[in-house]
Design an enzyme around this catalytic site. Structure first.
Site, PDB file in Angstrom:
ATOM      1  N   HIS A 181      46.372  34.722  51.187  1.00 57.93           N
ATOM      2  CA  HIS A 181      45.766  34.574  49.861  1.00 57.93           C
ATOM      3  C   HIS A 181      46.798  34.519  48.723  1.00 57.93           C
ATOM      4  O   HIS A 181      46.859  33.528  47.989  1.00 57.93           O
ATOM      5  CB  HIS A 181      44.716  35.672  49.648  1.00 57.93           C
ATOM      6  N   GLU A 209      47.130  46.821  43.835  1.00 54.45           N
ATOM      7  CA  GLU A 209      45.728  47.181  43.975  1.00 54.45           C
ATOM      8  C   GLU A 209      45.374  47.504  45.427  1.00 54.45           C
ATOM      9  O   GLU A 209      44.692  48.485  45.702  1.00 54.45           O
ATOM     10  CB  GLU A 209      44.854  46.026  43.464  1.00 54.45           C
ATOM     11  N   ASP A 210      45.854  46.710  46.356  1.00 57.15           N
ATOM     12  CA  ASP A 210      45.346  46.790  47.724  1.00 57.15           C
ATOM     13  C   ASP A 210      46.310  47.367  48.748  1.00 57.15           C
ATOM     14  O   ASP A 210      45.976  47.470  49.915  1.00 57.15           O
ATOM     15  CB  ASP A 210      44.930  45.381  48.195  1.00 57.15           C
ATOM     16  N   ASP A 239      44.089  32.770  41.068  1.00 59.17           N
ATOM     17  CA  ASP A 239      43.542  33.764  42.005  1.00 59.17           C
ATOM     18  C   ASP A 239      42.050  33.499  42.194  1.00 59.17           C
ATOM     19  O   ASP A 239      41.534  33.411  43.307  1.00 59.17           O
ATOM     20  CB  ASP A 239      43.799  35.155  41.408  1.00 59.17           C
ATOM     21  N   ASP A 250      27.871   5.080  35.042  1.00 67.48           N
ATOM     22  CA  ASP A 250      27.455   6.209  34.212  1.00 67.48           C
ATOM     23  C   ASP A 250      28.185   7.486  34.592  1.00 67.48           C
ATOM     24  O   ASP A 250      28.317   8.400  33.797  1.00 67.48           O
ATOM     25  CB  ASP A 250      25.950   6.488  34.387  1.00 67.48           C
TER      26      ASP A 250
HETATM   27 MN    MN Z   1      43.704  38.058  44.574  1.00 68.89          MN
END
Ligand code: MN
Length: 722
Positions: A48, A76-77, A139, A260
């Site tokens: 990620h 954070e993780d 992110d 269009d």
């Molecule tokens: Mn993230």
């Protein structure tokens, strides 16, 4: 998954002198920190941050942003700390990672307050360094691309909604058109898959029936440019399903031909070439009046520059064309991120302070105590374009487009707004509801005796003005109802020869179970009880002296039906839950003329003996109503019951042939609408006109149904009927 060497290669392609070492260090740090963690997709978690970094290299962002992307989830993780990051990567990276972490830390909840609180933090974080927002958007983009792996549907929808409401508009604000388009379309796929599918199936149909049209148009236009010796590259791009859908929403159009939904784009070298191309096209084809826009001489607030025009092009089709230079093109695609391409190495700092709109948000933030209010007041403003107006002294007052003299007055000062009696624009006296234009100079005339009028709320657009007028009118109306109640009771008492005394009022209060005499008076003023009923009950009461118990019985019996409201508060509560601004105890009805639904601007109309009827602001009934003291300021509750449904009316015209009605009703139910009633108003050999009453959640839901109907090939027209 992108590999380490690919990332470095991409970065080097636009920044050859980059310090590879620092990127590799961040790569290894993040990979180790995330260890064996996995994503919902089953991929290693580290994929990620790596993908997010990849997205940022596509935007040609600077190395600090790339490093931040790699590290953005570590604090954070994982066990990693900000101190670790500061030690290894320095202060700049530490601040960026901290900013992104703070944004991610708050899991977004469905409640308004939490959302507002998050939005507030977002504004604060990105105002210190706009790169925090850019990394956060990358992110979010990767999370949206992989959202289908998340199993919890409620969570999917929450994330998609948040993306649609907050991140996509922010991307637009800083000019990142590509990111905005993709975020919106991914959210759309999650929030309204049926609608997206109907747009796609319409597109497939057009592709089958009109193959090569686009190629032909491109070929013909290229020929015209060559003939005039213009060096330019020309491309045709299909709009995303979501932007097609939104266009159908906003402009009440169906798309009939492929052109269009195509945007043709001509990219040239220099600015004079733009105008040359424009001249060539306008010479060759007839132009559609009113469609030419020069965003080169007047760029949009997010920095976007281009010429826009529409012509009746090759194949006799309407063709929309954007003309711009290469530089303008990269700004149009990347927005603020494009600046790093030109300013790399110059060491210039990009903080949010250079953005007027961001400064504006910060100001509101400092002034509002309550986060919900902040959200309500800012959401609209940040999403609409601005006009800049002047005070007589020459100070600039930025206002959202559509703002009126009253908005301007409140922007100067709440007290000025409250006491406004008149306004002059550029020296000429104008009605207070006059919409302001860029460059207008406005003089506000005040009077100490003036106070805000409830009717002002119908034409203000700024949150500040609206909040202020509401607060004032709510109190004022209560006072007016109170005075009205007093005089009604006076009259009614006189008719029955009852003295208007505290004692008699007290007695009436007890009979009708009000908690105070004031409540009784207010109730009569609002029209829930007539003065006659009260006086009558008192008259009956004083004539026959009976015990309190049997009195209760007598009253109960006597007023069983007309006073249902008073005796079954439970029932009443259910109907009023959806509306704010009612004074407790009022009976509520929804007007059958305009069928108001949540999302509409609404107003209450007080009818003596009947309680209050809710109308839409623009209902003819209300506009022709000449007793402002009977208008009640109301709004939809923020905490509407998910299951509540409101009847709305849609006018549909469709081709008269077998199966038409069925495909119309099928689309309605596909969009989750329940048909309550259907009436054919007009029928010719070619067309049917029908009114369909549909039970919907709110305006957004109704809009989806209408837009859905417009994608049905046999539907000629679909519109809300008020
Ligand atoms: Mn993230």
């Amino acid at each position: 998954m992108i590999h380490q060497f690919e990332l470095i290669q991409k970065l080097k392609s636009y920044m050859p002198e980059v310090d590879e070492e620092s990127i590799n260090k961040a790569y290894v740090f993040a990979m180790k920190a995330h260890g064996t963690q996995v994503r919902a997709s089953g991929d290693p978690y580290f994929s990620h941050p790596l993908e997010v970094a990849g997205i940022l290299t596509d935007m040609r962002m600077d190395p600090a942003s790339i490093i931040t992307a790699l590290l953005h989830d570590t604090v954070e993780d994982t066990l990693a700390t900000l101190e670790d990051i500061q030690k290894l990567f320095g202060d700049e990276i530490m601040h960026l990672v901290d900013g992104v972490t703070k944004l991610s830390r708050i899991e977004l909840q469905s409640e308004e307050t939490k959302q507002a609180e998050n939005f507030r933090k977002l504004v604060l974080a990105m105002s210190s360094d706009i790169r925090v927002l850019i990394v956060k958007l990358a992110d979010r983009l990767h999370n949206m691309r992989t959202l289908h792996y998340v199993k919890d549907n409620a969570k999917q929808r929450r994330i998609a909604r948040e993306t649609m409401e907050i991140y996509a508009p922010l991307a637009e604000r800083i000019g990142m058109q590509g990111v905005k388009d993709e975020l919106e379309d991914l959210s759309f796929a999650m929030l309204n898959p049926e609608a997206r599918e109907s747009v796609l199936s319409r597109l497939r149909y057009l592709h089958e029936t009109s193959e090569n049209q686009v190629e032909t148009i491109l070929f013909e236009m290229r020929k015209v440019l060559d003939k005039n010796n213009v060096k330019a590259s020309i491309t045709g791009r299909e709009k995303t399903p979501f932007s097609i859908w939104r266009k159908m929403h906003m402009k009440n159009v169906a798309f009939e031909q492929l052109s269009d939904i195509m945007a043709f784009r001509i990219v040239v070298e220099e600015i004079p070439d733009c105008y040359q191309v424009l001249g060539v096209l306008h010479g060759e084809y007839s132009l559609m009046p009113g469609r030419f826009k020069d965003y080169i001489s007047t760029p949009k607030t997010n920095g976007y520059k281009s010429l826009h025009t529409s012509v009746i092009g090759p194949l006799n089709q309407r063709v929309e064309i954007q003309i711009r230079t290469k530089d303008m093109h990269s700004v149009a695609e990347l927005g603020v991120a494009a600046h790093w391409q030109y300013k790399q190495g110059s060491g210039s700092r990009h903080d949010g302070r250079q953005y007027a709109w961001l400064r504006g948000l910060l100001e509101i933030l400092e002034q509002t105590a309550n986060p919900e209010e902040f959200l309500e007041h800012t959401k609209l403003e940040m999403f609409s374009d601005q006009v800049f107006c002047f005070t007589p002294k020459g100070d600039v007052i930025p206002l959202p487009r559509g703002a009126t003299c009253i908005d301007f007055a409140y922007a100067l000062h709440s007290d000025i707004g409250d006491h406004t009696v008149a306004a002059r624009i550029n020296g000429r006296q104008v009605p207070l509801r006059t919409v302001l234009h860029n460059g207008d100079q406005i003089e506000i005339i005040t009077s100490k005796t003036q106070s805000p009028s409830p009717t002002w709320e119908r034409f203000v657009v700024t949150g500040k003005a609206r909040a202020r007028i509401r607060r004032f009118t709510r109190q004022q109306q209560k006072n007016q109802f109170f005075e009205l109640g007093k005089s009604l009771l006076h009259k009614a008492f006189a008719k029955e020869n009852i003295d208007y005394t505290e004692g008699n009022l007290k007695r009436a209060q007890e009979i009708f179970h009000f908690s105070s005499v004031d409540d009784l008076i207010l109730d009569v003023g609002q029209g829930n009880h007539s003065g006659k009923d009260i006086a009558h009950a008192l008259a009956t009461d004083t004539k026959t002296v009976i015990s309190a118990e049997s009195l209760d019985e007598a009253i109960e019996h006597k007023f069983d039906t007309p006073h249902e409201d008073v005796k079954s508060p439970r029932k009443k509560k259910r109907t009023t839950l959806s509306i704010n601004g009612l004074i407790p105890g009022m009976a509520v009805h929804y007007a059958a003329c305009c069928h108001p639904i949540p999302g509409d601007d609404i107003v209450g109309l007080v009818i003596t003996g009947k309680g209050v009827t809710i109308h839409t602001f623009d209902c003819d009934h209300v506009l022709n109503f000449h007793e402002p003291e009977r208008l009640l300021d109301v709004s939809w509750s923020h905490t509407l019951d998910e299951k509540a449904r409101f009847v709305s009316r849609v006018h549909v015209t469709f081709v008269n042939k077998a199966g038409s009605l069925a495909s119309t009703t099928t689309m309605i139910s596909k969009q989750g609408g329940n048909i309550a009633n259907l009436k054919v108003t007009h029928r010719t050999p070619e067309f049917w006109d029908v009114f369909i009453d549909i039970e919907v959640r709110d305006q957004e839901h109704l809009d989806s149904i209408i837009a859905g109907l417009r994608t049905v090939p046999i539907v000629a027209q679909a519109e809300r009927s008020k």
